[in-house]
Design a protein around this motif. Structure first.
Motif, PDB file in Angstrom:
ATOM      1  N   MET A 133       0.848  -1.206   0.000  1.00  0.00           N
ATOM      2  CA  MET A 133       0.000   0.000   0.000  1.00  0.00           C
ATOM      3  C   MET A 133       0.879   1.249   0.000  1.00  0.00           C
ATOM      4  SD  MET A 133      -3.037   1.553   2.245  1.00  0.00           S
ATOM      5  CE  MET A 133      -3.396   0.124   3.172  1.00  0.00           C
ATOM      6  N   LYS A 134       0.491   2.222  -0.832  1.00  0.00           N
ATOM      7  CA  LYS A 134       1.266   3.459  -0.935  1.00  0.00           C
ATOM      8  C   LYS A 134       0.589   4.538  -0.085  1.00  0.00           C
ATOM      9  CE  LYS A 134       4.312   6.151  -3.099  1.00  0.00           C
ATOM     10  NZ  LYS A 134       5.487   6.429  -2.414  1.00  0.00           N
ATOM     11  N   THR A 135       1.370   5.164   0.810  1.00  0.00           N
ATOM     12  CA  THR A 135       0.824   6.247   1.631  1.00  0.00           C
ATOM     13  C   THR A 135       1.445   7.570   1.197  1.00  0.00           C
ATOM     14  OG1 THR A 135       0.501   4.803   3.523  1.00  0.00           O
ATOM     15  CG2 THR A 135       0.590   7.158   3.981  1.00  0.00           C
ATOM     16  N   TYR A 136       0.594   8.547   0.923  1.00  0.00           N
ATOM     17  CA  TYR A 136       1.080   9.886   0.575  1.00  0.00           C
ATOM     18  C   TYR A 136       0.776  10.845   1.702  1.00  0.00           C
ATOM     19  CZ  TYR A 136       1.439   8.086  -4.178  1.00  0.00           C
ATOM     20  OH  TYR A 136       1.775   7.351  -5.281  1.00  0.00           O
ATOM     21  N   ARG A 137       1.753  11.714   1.997  1.00  0.00           N
ATOM     22  CA  ARG A 137       1.526  12.751   3.013  1.00  0.00           C
ATOM     23  C   ARG A 137       1.051  14.022   2.310  1.00  0.00           C
ATOM     24  NH1 ARG A 137       7.521  12.351   4.333  1.00  0.00           N
ATOM     25  NH2 ARG A 137       7.246  12.111   2.104  1.00  0.00           N
ATOM     26  N   ILE A 138      -0.146  14.448   2.661  1.00  0.00           N
ATOM     27  CA  ILE A 138      -0.752  15.599   1.990  1.00  0.00           C
ATOM     28  C   ILE A 138      -0.915  16.742   2.998  1.00  0.00           C
ATOM     29  CG2 ILE A 138      -2.734  16.440   0.652  1.00  0.00           C
ATOM     30  CD1 ILE A 138      -1.275  14.113  -0.716  1.00  0.00           C
ATOM     31  N   ALA A 139      -0.378  17.912   2.654  1.00  0.00           N
ATOM     32  CA  ALA A 139      -0.575  19.108   3.484  1.00  0.00           C
ATOM     33  C   ALA A 139      -1.849  19.808   3.007  1.00  0.00           C
ATOM     34  CB  ALA A 139       0.621  20.040   3.346  1.00  0.00           C
ATOM     35  N   LEU A 140      -2.780  20.056   3.918  1.00  0.00           N
ATOM     36  CA  LEU A 140      -4.017  20.754   3.568  1.00  0.00           C
ATOM     37  C   LEU A 140      -3.929  22.191   4.084  1.00  0.00           C
ATOM     38  CD1 LEU A 140      -6.651  18.027   4.584  1.00  0.00           C
ATOM     39  CD2 LEU A 140      -5.779  18.526   2.283  1.00  0.00           C
ATOM     40  N   VAL A 141      -4.018  23.146   3.166  1.00  0.00           N
ATOM     41  CA  VAL A 141      -3.970  24.567   3.540  1.00  0.00           C
ATOM     42  C   VAL A 141      -5.238  25.231   2.991  1.00  0.00           C
ATOM     43  CG1 VAL A 141      -2.588  26.694   3.506  1.00  0.00           C
ATOM     44  CG2 VAL A 141      -1.441  24.478   3.258  1.00  0.00           C
ATOM     45  N   PRO A 142      -6.335  25.225   3.757  1.00  0.00           N
ATOM     46  CA  PRO A 142      -7.590  25.792   3.236  1.00  0.00           C
ATOM     47  C   PRO A 142      -7.514  27.299   3.008  1.00  0.00           C
ATOM     48  CG  PRO A 142      -7.955  24.514   5.264  1.00  0.00           C
ATOM     49  CD  PRO A 142      -6.480  24.653   5.091  1.00  0.00           C
ATOM     50  N   GLY A 143      -6.753  28.027   3.855  1.00  0.00           N
ATOM     51  CA  GLY A 143      -6.658  29.478   3.700  1.00  0.00           C
ATOM     52  C   GLY A 143      -7.931  30.164   4.156  1.00  0.00           C
ATOM     53  N   ASP A 144      -8.506  30.990   3.278  1.00  0.00           N
ATOM     54  CA  ASP A 144      -9.607  31.883   3.675  1.00  0.00           C
ATOM     55  C   ASP A 144     -10.871  31.642   2.849  1.00  0.00           C
ATOM     56  OD1 ASP A 144      -7.810  33.337   5.386  1.00  0.00           O
ATOM     57  OD2 ASP A 144      -6.999  34.284   3.582  1.00  0.00           O
ATOM     58  N   GLY A 145     -11.956  32.264   3.312  1.00  0.00           N
ATOM     59  CA  GLY A 145     -13.206  32.290   2.545  1.00  0.00           C
ATOM     60  C   GLY A 145     -13.680  30.894   2.180  1.00  0.00           C
ATOM     61  N   ILE A 146     -14.066  30.716   0.911  1.00  0.00           N
ATOM     62  CA  ILE A 146     -14.581  29.406   0.512  1.00  0.00           C
ATOM     63  C   ILE A 146     -13.494  28.331   0.467  1.00  0.00           C
ATOM     64  CG2 ILE A 146     -16.593  30.302  -0.752  1.00  0.00           C
ATOM     65  CD1 ILE A 146     -15.062  29.653  -3.370  1.00  0.00           C
ATOM     66  N   GLY A 147     -12.221  28.729   0.595  1.00  0.00           N
ATOM     67  CA  GLY A 147     -11.150  27.731   0.745  1.00  0.00           C
ATOM     68  C   GLY A 147     -11.455  26.806   1.921  1.00  0.00           C
ATOM     69  N   LYS A 148     -12.081  27.365   2.965  1.00  0.00           N
ATOM     70  CA  LYS A 148     -12.412  26.573   4.155  1.00  0.00           C
ATOM     71  C   LYS A 148     -13.592  25.637   3.911  1.00  0.00           C
ATOM     72  CE  LYS A 148     -10.853  29.955   7.537  1.00  0.00           C
ATOM     73  NZ  LYS A 148     -11.315  31.117   8.288  1.00  0.00           N
ATOM     74  N   GLU A 149     -14.267  25.799   2.771  1.00  0.00           N
ATOM     75  CA  GLU A 149     -15.377  24.891   2.433  1.00  0.00           C
ATOM     76  C   GLU A 149     -14.935  23.857   1.399  1.00  0.00           C
ATOM     77  OE1 GLU A 149     -19.044  27.341   1.833  1.00  0.00           O
ATOM     78  OE2 GLU A 149     -17.759  28.954   2.566  1.00  0.00           O
ATOM     79  N   VAL A 150     -14.155  24.311   0.408  1.00  0.00           N
ATOM     80  CA  VAL A 150     -13.817  23.370  -0.674  1.00  0.00           C
ATOM     81  C   VAL A 150     -12.675  22.411  -0.293  1.00  0.00           C
ATOM     82  CG1 VAL A 150     -14.735  24.774  -2.554  1.00  0.00           C
ATOM     83  CG2 VAL A 150     -12.355  25.107  -1.854  1.00  0.00           C
ATOM     84  N   ILE A 151     -11.788  22.818   0.612  1.00  0.00           N
ATOM     85  CA  ILE A 151     -10.690  21.903   0.976  1.00  0.00           C
ATOM     86  C   ILE A 151     -11.195  20.725   1.833  1.00  0.00           C
ATOM     87  CG2 ILE A 151      -8.425  21.694   2.134  1.00  0.00           C
ATOM     88  CD1 ILE A 151      -8.478  22.933  -0.762  1.00  0.00           C
ATOM     89  N   PRO A 152     -12.052  20.965   2.848  1.00  0.00           N
ATOM     90  CA  PRO A 152     -12.640  19.796   3.533  1.00  0.00           C
ATOM     91  C   PRO A 152     -13.413  18.895   2.564  1.00  0.00           C
ATOM     92  CG  PRO A 152     -12.975  21.779   4.832  1.00  0.00           C
ATOM     93  CD  PRO A 152     -12.393  22.228   3.522  1.00  0.00           C
ATOM     94  N   ALA A 153     -14.063  19.488   1.569  1.00  0.00           N
ATOM     95  CA  ALA A 153     -14.750  18.667   0.556  1.00  0.00           C
ATOM     96  C   ALA A 153     -13.732  17.824  -0.204  1.00  0.00           C
ATOM     97  CB  ALA A 153     -15.542  19.560  -0.402  1.00  0.00           C
ATOM     98  N   GLY A 154     -12.588  18.422  -0.506  1.00  0.00           N
ATOM     99  CA  GLY A 154     -11.524  17.692  -1.198  1.00  0.00           C
ATOM    100  C   GLY A 154     -10.988  16.543  -0.357  1.00  0.00           C
ATOM    101  N   GLN A 155     -10.906  16.769   0.951  1.00  0.00           N
ATOM    102  CA  GLN A 155     -10.435  15.695   1.832  1.00  0.00           C
ATOM    103  C   GLN A 155     -11.425  14.529   1.820  1.00  0.00           C
ATOM    104  OE1 GLN A 155      -9.674  16.888   5.912  1.00  0.00           O
ATOM    105  NE2 GLN A 155      -8.938  14.845   6.455  1.00  0.00           N
ATOM    106  N   ARG A 156     -12.719  14.847   1.763  1.00  0.00           N
ATOM    107  CA  ARG A 156     -13.752  13.798   1.669  1.00  0.00           C
ATOM    108  C   ARG A 156     -13.521  12.948   0.414  1.00  0.00           C
ATOM    109  NH1 ARG A 156     -17.042  11.279   3.004  1.00  0.00           N
ATOM    110  NH2 ARG A 156     -19.002  11.808   1.982  1.00  0.00           N
ATOM    111  N   ILE A 157     -13.180  13.637  -0.676  1.00  0.00           N
ATOM    112  CA  ILE A 157     -12.958  12.931  -1.942  1.00  0.00           C
ATOM    113  C   ILE A 157     -11.756  11.995  -1.826  1.00  0.00           C
ATOM    114  CG2 ILE A 157     -12.245  13.286  -4.364  1.00  0.00           C
ATOM    115  CD1 ILE A 157     -15.199  14.033  -3.739  1.00  0.00           C
ATOM    116  N   LEU A 158     -10.679  12.486  -1.196  1.00  0.00           N
ATOM    117  CA  LEU A 158      -9.485  11.644  -1.047  1.00  0.00           C
ATOM    118  C   LEU A 158      -9.787  10.448  -0.156  1.00  0.00           C
ATOM    119  CD1 LEU A 158      -6.832  14.485  -0.893  1.00  0.00           C
ATOM    120  CD2 LEU A 158      -6.928  12.668  -2.609  1.00  0.00           C
ATOM    121  N   ASP A 159     -10.611  10.650   0.885  1.00  0.00           N
ATOM    122  CA  ASP A 159     -11.005   9.519   1.740  1.00  0.00           C
ATOM    123  C   ASP A 159     -11.838   8.513   0.946  1.00  0.00           C
ATOM    124  OD1 ASP A 159      -9.690  10.279   4.056  1.00  0.00           O
ATOM    125  OD2 ASP A 159     -11.354  11.505   4.786  1.00  0.00           O
ATOM    126  N   ALA A 160     -12.737   9.032   0.107  1.00  0.00           N
ATOM    127  CA  ALA A 160     -13.566   8.132  -0.702  1.00  0.00           C
ATOM    128  C   ALA A 160     -12.696   7.348  -1.683  1.00  0.00           C
ATOM    129  CB  ALA A 160     -14.634   8.932  -1.461  1.00  0.00           C
TER     130      ALA A 160
END
Ligand code: NAD
Ligand code: MN
Length: 362
Positions: free
Chosen positions: A1-28
């Protein structure tokens, strides 16, 4: 199994909405692709961090990012902090600090998405814009003197180095060579800017000699805007300076349907540093905190991230899931004329990834 280390930097505004959504996608994706695993680290940098600490990110922040395989970034921009502080203190600090000199912006009209171009068929618009990402007009060289007095002088010096121009042009020729049409348009403004832009033209001709199988032409940036609108099929790979490509790629995003869909990758092609992936839109103050942000730009950026990591089958699977969702107008967010929320679109893409996984691992 390959594990990648991903840094999540949501930043400001809608960045705080779309980055958690992106994390959901990576989990899926992890559930769907059993050989793939992501380890996340969250960085709370941005406007709120600035209010507490007086800086957008800490000075040791770049060292913390270096430990990761890739960075997923939201956006920098806060209604109460000047834009040049938020941009330079976070996004440009990372791009320049990590020498991410090649910014790429794929542009296509996805299934179900309308283009404002009247006579354009979806297959007529398939571009890859390459933006020089570390120097030129955004070198940060310049200053102000006699501030506030009638004598005030302000300069922003555009700095072009032969090494910087050569590496971005070589990158663009290589990318054009890897695409089916092998077609590159080099954009400058060498009629009016008679020093650095003339050097671009000269270096383009020199680098072109290394790529005899790539067909290339030159266009002035103002004419390029008209060509994008009037003859989109005449373009394929496009390379331009930091400022010119910044503007052209927002036009490209609008022609392909919405700023909310467009992705980008800030690449350090030599892989000395991690590369950074982000939607091209900003903090979208007008819709932030309302659940209206279109997360597709972030999801497509994750496709670019997976491709960069060499996970081409996962990248392909996610792109198909995205296109399946954009094809359904009931899953369009408000920027596309629909009523769907960020969460609706995210769940639909996750469901599609899970459904495809069932096909493959019954
Ligand atoms: P913006 O991209 O934030 O918004 C422009 C318009 O597009 C707005 O009407 C917004 O609602 C809409 N929009 C953008 N993304 C959307 C999405 N995902 N879904 C639905 N609608 C979307 O650009 P702006 O208004 O010029 O800038 C706002 C702030 O963001 C400023 O502080 C600016 O400096 C910053 N910014 C940051 C980045 C970055 O970090 N890469 C890029 C652009 C702008
Ligand atoms: Mn921009």
């Amino acid at each position: 199994m390959k594990t990648y280390r991903i840094a999540l930097v949501p930043g400001d505004g809608i960045g705080k909405e779309v980055i958690p959504a992106g994390q959901r996608i990576l989990d899926a994706l992890t559930s769907a692709e059993l050989s793939l695993h992501f380890r996340f680290e969250h960085f709370d940098w941005g406007g709120d961090y600035y209010r507490r600490h007086g800086v957008m990110m800490p000075s040791e922040g770049l060292d913390a990012l270096r430990k990761h395989d890739a960075i997923l970034f939201g956006s920098a921009g806060d209604p109460n902090i000047p834009d040049h502080i938020t941009l330079w203190g976070l996004r440009l600090k990372i791009c320049q600090g990590m020498d991410q000199y090649a910014n790429i912006r794929p542009t296509r009209i996805l299934p179900g998405i309308d283009t404002p171009l009247k006579h354009c068929k979806p297959e007529d618009l398939n571009w890859m814009i390459v933006r020089e990402n570390t120097e030129g007009e955004y070198s940060g060289v310049g200053g102000r003197t006699h501030q506030g007095h009638p004598l005030e002088v302000a300069t922003d010096l555009s700095v072009m180095t032969r090494a910087g121009v050569e590496r971005i042009l070589r990158f663009a020729f290589r990318l054009a060579q890897a695409r089916p049409r092998k077609l590159l348009t080099v954009i400058t403004k060498s009629n009016a800017q008679r020093h650095a832009m003339v050097m671009w033209d000269e270096i383009a001709a020199q680098v072109a000699a290394e790529f005899p199988d790539v067909q290339w032409d030159k266009e002035l940036v103002d004419a390029a805007t008209a060509r994008m609108v009037n003859r989109p099929a005449s373009l394929d790979t496009i390379v331009a300076t930091n400022l010119h490509a910044d503007i052209l790629s927002d036009l490209a995003a609008a022609l392909a349907g919405s700023l909310g869909i467009a992705p980008t990758a800030n690449l350090n092609p030599e892989r000395v540093y991690p590369s950074m992936f982000e939607p091209i839109h900003g903090s979208a103050f007008d819709i932030m905190g309302k659940g209206l942000a279109n997360p597709i730009g972030t999801f497509w950026s994750i496709v670019l991230m997976l491709e960069h990591l060499g996970e081409t089958s996962a990248a392909h699977r996610l792109m198909l899931a995205i296109e399946h969702v954009t094809a359904n107008p009931r899953l369009h967010t408000r920027d596309l004329g629909g009523n769907a929320t960020t969460a609706d679109v995210t769940e639909a893409v996750c469901a599609q990834l899970a459904a495809k996984a069932q096909d493959i691992h019954p």
